[in-house]
Write a protein that holds these residues in place. Structure first.
Motif, PDB file in Angstrom:
ATOM      1  N   SER A 103       0.827  -1.204   0.000  1.00 18.54           N
ATOM      2  CA  SER A 103       0.000   0.000   0.000  1.00 18.54           C
ATOM      3  C   SER A 103       0.863   1.256   0.000  1.00 18.54           C
ATOM      4  O   SER A 103       1.859   1.340   0.725  1.00 18.54           O
ATOM      5  CB  SER A 103      -0.904   0.027   1.241  1.00 18.54           C
ATOM      6  N   ILE A 146       0.814   5.328   0.667  1.00 18.88           N
ATOM      7  CA  ILE A 146       0.113   6.469   1.261  1.00 18.88           C
ATOM      8  C   ILE A 146       0.849   7.726   0.835  1.00 18.88           C
ATOM      9  O   ILE A 146       2.060   7.846   1.035  1.00 18.88           O
ATOM     10  CB  ILE A 146       0.071   6.359   2.792  1.00 18.88           C
ATOM     11  N   ALA A 158      -3.459   4.073  -1.965  1.00 18.35           N
ATOM     12  CA  ALA A 158      -4.339   3.684  -0.862  1.00 18.35           C
ATOM     13  C   ALA A 158      -4.961   4.877  -0.158  1.00 18.35           C
ATOM     14  O   ALA A 158      -6.139   4.836   0.221  1.00 18.35           O
ATOM     15  CB  ALA A 158      -3.563   2.837   0.137  1.00 18.35           C
ATOM     16  N   GLN A 159      -4.195   5.958   0.012  1.00 23.05           N
ATOM     17  CA  GLN A 159      -4.685   7.097   0.800  1.00 23.05           C
ATOM     18  C   GLN A 159      -3.896   8.347   0.471  1.00 23.05           C
ATOM     19  O   GLN A 159      -2.692   8.290   0.218  1.00 23.05           O
ATOM     20  CB  GLN A 159      -4.530   6.794   2.296  1.00 23.05           C
ATOM     21  N   VAL A 185      -3.092  11.988   2.334  1.00 22.60           N
ATOM     22  CA  VAL A 185      -3.187  12.694   3.613  1.00 22.60           C
ATOM     23  C   VAL A 185      -2.851  14.157   3.377  1.00 22.60           C
ATOM     24  O   VAL A 185      -1.752  14.488   2.920  1.00 22.60           O
ATOM     25  CB  VAL A 185      -2.229  12.099   4.665  1.00 22.60           C
ATOM     26  N   ARG A 219     -11.156  15.906  -2.701  1.00 26.43           N
ATOM     27  CA  ARG A 219     -12.283  14.969  -2.751  1.00 26.43           C
ATOM     28  C   ARG A 219     -13.172  15.194  -3.972  1.00 26.43           C
ATOM     29  O   ARG A 219     -14.069  14.408  -4.234  1.00 26.43           O
ATOM     30  CB  ARG A 219     -13.105  15.078  -1.459  1.00 26.43           C
ATOM     31  N   ASN A 225     -10.617   8.761  -1.132  1.00 31.22           N
ATOM     32  CA  ASN A 225      -9.679   8.251  -0.130  1.00 31.22           C
ATOM     33  C   ASN A 225      -8.723   9.336   0.355  1.00 31.22           C
ATOM     34  O   ASN A 225      -7.513   9.287   0.136  1.00 31.22           O
ATOM     35  CB  ASN A 225      -8.906   7.044  -0.667  1.00 31.22           C
ATOM     36  N   VAL A 226      -9.289  10.340   1.009  1.00 35.12           N
ATOM     37  CA  VAL A 226      -8.537  11.487   1.520  1.00 35.12           C
ATOM     38  C   VAL A 226      -8.804  11.637   3.015  1.00 35.12           C
ATOM     39  O   VAL A 226      -9.962  11.591   3.454  1.00 35.12           O
ATOM     40  CB  VAL A 226      -8.934  12.793   0.801  1.00 35.12           C
ATOM     41  N   THR A 227      -7.757  11.822   3.780  1.00 37.39           N
ATOM     42  CA  THR A 227      -7.911  12.079   5.209  1.00 37.39           C
ATOM     43  C   THR A 227      -7.035  13.263   5.600  1.00 37.39           C
ATOM     44  O   THR A 227      -6.160  13.681   4.831  1.00 37.39           O
ATOM     45  CB  THR A 227      -7.539  10.834   6.047  1.00 37.39           C
ATOM     46  N   LEU A 278      -2.990   5.133  11.334  1.00 36.70           N
ATOM     47  CA  LEU A 278      -3.219   5.053   9.888  1.00 36.70           C
ATOM     48  C   LEU A 278      -2.327   3.990   9.264  1.00 36.70           C
ATOM     49  O   LEU A 278      -2.793   3.137   8.491  1.00 36.70           O
ATOM     50  CB  LEU A 278      -2.951   6.417   9.246  1.00 36.70           C
ATOM     51  N   PHE A 291      -3.242   0.059   7.374  1.00 33.47           N
ATOM     52  CA  PHE A 291      -2.879  -0.418   6.037  1.00 33.47           C
ATOM     53  C   PHE A 291      -1.907  -1.586   6.102  1.00 33.47           C
ATOM     54  O   PHE A 291      -1.915  -2.460   5.222  1.00 33.47           O
ATOM     55  CB  PHE A 291      -2.321   0.733   5.196  1.00 33.47           C
TER      56      PHE A 291
END
Length: 386
Positions: free
Chosen positions: A122, A124, A165-166, A168, A179, A184-186, A377, A381
């Motif tokens: 994954s 990130i 995967a993400q 940030v 978005r 897949n946004v944090t 986080l 993953f």
């Protein structure tokens, strides 16, 4: 958990480099295995100390050297260097066997190559800039061909990100923008490197305004100098101390001289004791064109120093609550910035109250709070790999 973090270079004494190093050290102290990978470091030393267990590797792929070439030759050499990057990274991944890979810079350029090289691990992506700044750069590339190629490349980047995967981001404002393209946004803001237990061990220097940051166009230090010049004669016991380094130093010195502010606005070299300088100051001023999440603001606030910042995209408005722990001026409006600085000068009692509120906010950005979010986080993953 085995975590590999990729960043362009750790040579600069900058906010992103500080945060990435702090994160690696924190996770190493928690018992995780870390490797930092750069690709443009060269022979430059690491500016921040690493935990003894953190491994480090440079891929020796210096993309910055391509800028001196014409567009077509630039593209040809870029793809050659990108292939070298993929091969070198693949070898490192094969050796280290990470459970999570973090791309901490320039994911727009190299995300596809990273995903290809580390698959099926994954990936990130951290974004330390602002969406607004990236979109502005895409729209203003010089020349028709370069503009079209940049836009095409950006669309491909968005497509590549769907395989990541993400993402940030540092602020909710940036997250909302991204978005529009994917879900897949944090958001995880930058943590403080240090939160002082005591802030009154160093006396305030009456009338001192401070700026801390790189001397580049994006920081727009010229705005601070201009804003101060508008009120300097009214408040002769106030002055500005600027700490940093960068390619605009000579330009700033000329501006200070042309405005007859020598001795009132002073440029200083960077210092390792910057928290002492915060504590001596009455306020900090920031006037950037854009700020992803200004660690300088939070550092100053942790010392009980209220801040005045232009309301640029996107970070300051998510740190400063206007009129409570600092002041926001209109984005790009130097006259309004000057008025806000003057308000701080005049209102001694309220300035102190804002400083207390600022310190309370900074406590929510302690490493013990923010780093746990990162750890959780990564663990989430990593478990998908097991």
């Amino acid at each position: 958990m085995r975590i590999l973090i990729i960043h362009r270079s750790f040579a600069l004494v900058g906010g992103a480099e500080r945060v990435i190093t702090d994160k690696a050290n924190y996770l190493a102290n928690e018992g995780h295995q870390l490797m930092l990978v750069s690709y443009e470091q060269g022979d430059h030393p690491l500016p921040y100390e690493l935990h003894p267990s953190v491994q480090y590797r440079d891929l020796d792929c210096r993309f910055f050297t391509l800028s001196k070439h014409s567009t077509l030759k630039h593209l040809y050499l870029y793809f050659r260097l990108k292939k070298q990057f993929r091969n070198n990274l693949h070898s490192v991944v094969h050796e280290f066997k990470p459970e999570v890979v973090v791309l901490a810079s320039d994911w727009q350029t190299l995300m596809g190559a990273v995903i290809y090289s580390v698959n099926p691990v994954s990936v990130i992506a951290e974004f330390h800039n602002t969406y607004d700044h990236v979109m502005r750069k895409v729209g203003t590339s010089e020349g028709w061909l370069k503009s079209k190629l940049t836009q095409l490349y950006y669309r491909q980047t968005i497509k590549s990100f769907g395989k990541c995967a993400q993402l940030v981001t540092l602020t909710e404002g940036d997250a909302k923008c991204w978005r529009q393209h994917f879900n897949n946004v944090t958001v995880i803001p930058n943590p403080l490197t240090f939160y002082p237990d005591v802030i009154d061990d160093i006396s305030k220097e009456h009338g001192r305004i401070i700026f801390v940051g790189r001397f580049n166009h994006e920081k727009r230090i010229d705005r601070l100098i201009t804003a101060f010049s508008m009120i300097a004669d009214k408040y002769p016991d106030w002055h500005v101390d600027i700490f940093g380094e960068g390619n605009e130093k000579d330009k700033l010195l000329k501006q200070i001289s042309s405005m007859d502010l020598e001795g009132r606005v002073v440029i200083h070299e960077p210092t390792s004791a910057i928290y002492d300088e915060y504590k001596r100051s009455e306020m900090l001023v920031l006037c950037s064109e854009h700020e992803a999440y200004s660690l300088v603001l939070v550092e100053a606030m942790s010392c009980g120093v209220p801040c005045v910042s232009m309301d640029c995209p996107c970070g300051p408005r998510e740190i400063i609550k206007d009129g409570v722990n600092g002041l926001l001026s209109k984005d790009g409006d130097v006259e309004d910035l000057s008025a806000k600085i003057e308000w701080m000068i005049i209102h001694d009692v309220k300035r102190v109250v804002m400083g207390r509120n600022a310190r309370d906010y900074a406590a929510t950005r302690k490493q013990s709070v923010v780093m746990k979010e990162w750890e959780n986080l990564y663990i989430g993953f990593a478990r998908l790999r097991r």
